[in-house]
Motif scaffolding. Structure first.
Motif, PDB file in Angstrom:
ATOM      1  N   ALA A 107       0.817  -1.213   0.000  1.00  0.00           N
ATOM      2  CA  ALA A 107       0.000   0.000   0.000  1.00  0.00           C
ATOM      3  C   ALA A 107       0.850   1.261   0.000  1.00  0.00           C
ATOM      4  CB  ALA A 107      -0.931  -0.011   1.212  1.00  0.00           C
ATOM      5  N   GLY A 108       2.048   1.180   0.584  1.00  0.00           N
ATOM      6  CA  GLY A 108       2.896   2.359   0.662  1.00  0.00           C
ATOM      7  C   GLY A 108       3.953   2.448  -0.412  1.00  0.00           C
ATOM      8  N   THR A 109       3.860   1.586  -1.444  1.00  0.00           N
ATOM      9  CA  THR A 109       4.920   1.519  -2.458  1.00  0.00           C
ATOM     10  C   THR A 109       4.346   1.641  -3.862  1.00  0.00           C
ATOM     11  OG1 THR A 109       6.169   0.012  -1.024  1.00  0.00           O
ATOM     12  CG2 THR A 109       6.869   0.181  -3.314  1.00  0.00           C
ATOM     13  N   ASP A 110       4.909   2.531  -4.655  1.00  0.00           N
ATOM     14  CA  ASP A 110       4.554   2.635  -6.071  1.00  0.00           C
ATOM     15  C   ASP A 110       5.173   1.440  -6.800  1.00  0.00           C
ATOM     16  OD1 ASP A 110       4.218   3.204  -8.748  1.00  0.00           O
ATOM     17  OD2 ASP A 110       5.274   5.133  -8.680  1.00  0.00           O
ATOM     18  N   PRO A 111       4.369   0.584  -7.436  1.00  0.00           N
ATOM     19  CA  PRO A 111       4.938  -0.580  -8.121  1.00  0.00           C
ATOM     20  C   PRO A 111       5.972  -0.224  -9.176  1.00  0.00           C
ATOM     21  CG  PRO A 111       2.548  -0.764  -7.974  1.00  0.00           C
ATOM     22  CD  PRO A 111       2.901   0.636  -7.542  1.00  0.00           C
ATOM     23  N   ASP A 112       5.862   0.983  -9.745  1.00  0.00           N
ATOM     24  CA  ASP A 112       6.781   1.396 -10.793  1.00  0.00           C
ATOM     25  C   ASP A 112       8.034   2.077 -10.260  1.00  0.00           C
ATOM     26  OD1 ASP A 112       5.043   0.441 -12.740  1.00  0.00           O
ATOM     27  OD2 ASP A 112       3.972   2.339 -12.881  1.00  0.00           O
ATOM     28  N   ALA A 113       8.172   2.151  -8.936  1.00  0.00           N
ATOM     29  CA  ALA A 113       9.353   2.791  -8.372  1.00  0.00           C
ATOM     30  C   ALA A 113      10.603   1.981  -8.689  1.00  0.00           C
ATOM     31  CB  ALA A 113       9.199   2.926  -6.857  1.00  0.00           C
ATOM     32  N   TRP A 118      16.958  -8.935  -8.057  1.00  0.00           N
ATOM     33  CA  TRP A 118      17.920  -9.894  -8.606  1.00  0.00           C
ATOM     34  C   TRP A 118      17.554 -10.343 -10.014  1.00  0.00           C
ATOM     35  CZ3 TRP A 118      15.988 -14.494 -10.162  1.00  0.00           C
ATOM     36  CH2 TRP A 118      14.871 -15.019  -9.514  1.00  0.00           C
ATOM     37  N   GLY A 119      16.322 -10.058 -10.436  1.00  0.00           N
ATOM     38  CA  GLY A 119      15.865 -10.461 -11.758  1.00  0.00           C
ATOM     39  C   GLY A 119      15.917  -9.334 -12.769  1.00  0.00           C
ATOM     40  N   VAL A 120      15.133  -9.494 -13.822  1.00  0.00           N
ATOM     41  CA  VAL A 120      15.173  -8.569 -14.950  1.00  0.00           C
ATOM     42  C   VAL A 120      14.552  -7.221 -14.616  1.00  0.00           C
ATOM     43  CG1 VAL A 120      14.306  -8.185 -17.293  1.00  0.00           C
ATOM     44  CG2 VAL A 120      15.186 -10.437 -16.654  1.00  0.00           C
ATOM     45  N   ASP A 121      13.399  -7.227 -13.981  1.00  0.00           N
ATOM     46  CA  ASP A 121      12.601  -6.023 -13.791  1.00  0.00           C
ATOM     47  C   ASP A 121      13.072  -5.257 -12.562  1.00  0.00           C
ATOM     48  OD1 ASP A 121      10.666  -4.100 -13.914  1.00  0.00           O
ATOM     49  OD2 ASP A 121       8.971  -5.447 -13.499  1.00  0.00           O
ATOM     50  N   ARG A 125       7.657  -3.608  -8.482  1.00  0.00           N
ATOM     51  CA  ARG A 125       6.696  -4.635  -8.894  1.00  0.00           C
ATOM     52  C   ARG A 125       7.347  -6.017  -9.011  1.00  0.00           C
ATOM     53  NH1 ARG A 125       7.110  -1.072 -13.578  1.00  0.00           N
ATOM     54  NH2 ARG A 125       8.464  -2.058 -15.130  1.00  0.00           N
ATOM     55  N   PHE A 126       8.667  -6.073  -9.249  1.00  0.00           N
ATOM     56  CA  PHE A 126       9.353  -7.363  -9.275  1.00  0.00           C
ATOM     57  C   PHE A 126       9.108  -8.122  -7.984  1.00  0.00           C
ATOM     58  CE2 PHE A 126      12.866  -9.940  -7.775  1.00  0.00           C
ATOM     59  CZ  PHE A 126      13.116 -10.787  -8.838  1.00  0.00           C
ATOM     60  N   TRP A 127       9.266  -7.432  -6.841  1.00  0.00           N
ATOM     61  CA  TRP A 127       9.163  -8.099  -5.543  1.00  0.00           C
ATOM     62  C   TRP A 127       7.733  -8.478  -5.210  1.00  0.00           C
ATOM     63  CZ3 TRP A 127      13.378 -10.055  -3.726  1.00  0.00           C
ATOM     64  CH2 TRP A 127      14.608  -9.495  -4.091  1.00  0.00           C
ATOM     65  N   MET A 128       6.774  -7.715  -5.693  1.00  0.00           N
ATOM     66  CA  MET A 128       5.373  -8.070  -5.488  1.00  0.00           C
ATOM     67  C   MET A 128       5.036  -9.360  -6.236  1.00  0.00           C
ATOM     68  SD  MET A 128       3.747  -4.239  -5.881  1.00  0.00           S
ATOM     69  CE  MET A 128       4.247  -2.913  -4.761  1.00  0.00           C
ATOM     70  N   ASN A 167      13.171 -14.794 -15.222  1.00  0.00           N
ATOM     71  CA  ASN A 167      14.187 -14.468 -14.217  1.00  0.00           C
ATOM     72  C   ASN A 167      15.226 -15.555 -14.003  1.00  0.00           C
ATOM     73  OD1 ASN A 167      13.226 -11.830 -13.394  1.00  0.00           O
ATOM     74  ND2 ASN A 167      11.450 -12.898 -12.576  1.00  0.00           N
ATOM     75  N   LEU A 168      14.948 -16.772 -14.443  1.00  0.00           N
ATOM     76  CA  LEU A 168      15.866 -17.880 -14.181  1.00  0.00           C
ATOM     77  C   LEU A 168      17.306 -17.606 -14.622  1.00  0.00           C
ATOM     78  CD1 LEU A 168      16.144 -20.766 -13.053  1.00  0.00           C
ATOM     79  CD2 LEU A 168      15.665 -21.597 -15.381  1.00  0.00           C
ATOM     80  N   PRO A 169      17.568 -16.960 -15.763  1.00  0.00           N
ATOM     81  CA  PRO A 169      18.968 -16.727 -16.147  1.00  0.00           C
ATOM     82  C   PRO A 169      19.757 -15.931 -15.110  1.00  0.00           C
ATOM     83  CG  PRO A 169      17.508 -16.328 -18.011  1.00  0.00           C
ATOM     84  CD  PRO A 169      16.626 -16.498 -16.813  1.00  0.00           C
ATOM     85  N   HIS A 170      19.055 -15.216 -14.233  1.00  0.00           N
ATOM     86  CA  HIS A 170      19.712 -14.352 -13.249  1.00  0.00           C
ATOM     87  C   HIS A 170      19.768 -14.992 -11.862  1.00  0.00           C
ATOM     88  CE1 HIS A 170      19.440 -11.110 -16.227  1.00  0.00           C
ATOM     89  NE2 HIS A 170      18.272 -11.650 -16.508  1.00  0.00           N
ATOM     90  N   ALA A 171      19.399 -16.267 -11.759  1.00  0.00           N
ATOM     91  CA  ALA A 171      19.279 -16.920 -10.457  1.00  0.00           C
ATOM     92  C   ALA A 171      20.564 -17.588  -9.991  1.00  0.00           C
ATOM     93  CB  ALA A 171      18.158 -17.960 -10.507  1.00  0.00           C
TER      94      ALA A 171
END
Length: 266
Positions: A107-113, A118-121, A125-128, A167-171
């Protein structure tokens, strides 16, 4: 709001991910009613159901800290305040509280911030999205631990397949065996039979990448392939099902498929 993903596949979107974290956690909590928390978890062979609950709630709380801080570099420590329950009968309530912590962070975070991931994005929003599939897959683990057959929404499952392959290539920092997935242009195809999910993975000398197959590209051939429902494909990619199971149709190079599944699960 930008709800696209790096592969270009239609997204569920941050609002959908946020809602689904709450729904999946509630379903997980329901599994715990009357359950033996010392029961083994088939999908996580060294864990008990108690371990699974602790892991899932801890991940939700840790990711929430990252979101609130909008971290711009990898955290030096993953230690966060867990407020673990004092009594054995407190685990279900503790997991519900973990989801509430996540909801507050959402609720307190802009998804586009912009933020580190560790992944691509490289956005919040990556963490959500990542939190959702951590929660969803472990909800199915809990159901299997008590003898229930999991059901997964096909649209969410297809989004989870996309998230995993993207995201797997970055894992490799936490799944070093992924680095063995190299090649000279060999391709693997993963196709959902109940949604439009369809991806082509190409192995290169320096790594690999997944791309969605749409339109004319859907006629592309691959060196090896797996088809199944979106839910089954998601559980397959996470190592909860075997590609030789009756749920799947496999084609092409069997050795290539074995090499993929030996090295890709995390």
């Amino acid at each position: 709001m930008n709800t696209s993903h790096p592969t270009g596949r239609a997204a569920v979107g941050p609002a959908g991910h946020r809602a689904a974290v709450a729904t999946e956690t509630a379903a997980f909590v329901a599994v715990l009613d009357g359950a033996d928390l010392s029961a083994p978890v088939p999908g996580c062979p060294e864990w008990t159901l108690r371990d699974l609950v602790r892991h899932t709630g801890s991940v939700q709380r840790m990711f929430s800290v990252l979101l609130r801080r909008l971290v711009q570099e990898p955290p030096r420590s993953r230690e966060v305040e867990l407020d673990l329950p004092a009594a054995e009968d407190g685990w279900a309530g503790w997991l519900s509280a973990s989801a509430a912590v996540a909801e507050e962070a959402f609720a307190g975070t802009d998804p586009d911030a912009p933020m580190w991931a560790w992944g691509v994005d490289q956005h919040a929003r990556f963490w959500m999205r990542r939190m959702l599939f951590e929660t969803l897959v472990h909800r199915t683990d809990a159901e299997c631990a008590v003898g229930r057959r999991p059901v997964i929404d096909p649209v969410l499952a297809a989004d989870g397949v996309d998230e995993f392959l993207t995201n797997l290539p970055h894992a490799t920092p936490f799944a070093p065996q992924v680095a063995r997935l190299r090649g000279e242009g060999e391709t693997l195809r993963f196709r959902c039979t109940d949604t439009d999910g369809d991806w082509l993975v190409r192995l290169r000398p320096d790594g690999f990448a997944a791309a969605p197959l749409t339109g004319d590209a859907a006629a592309a051939s691959a060196d090896a392939g797996v088809e199944g429902t979106a839910a089954d494909l998601l559980l397959l990619l996470y190592g909860r099902l075997d590609h030789a199971a009756d749920a799947f149709t496999t084609t092409g190079d069997a050795e290539l498929l074995t090499r993929w599944f030996t090295n890709s699960a995390f």
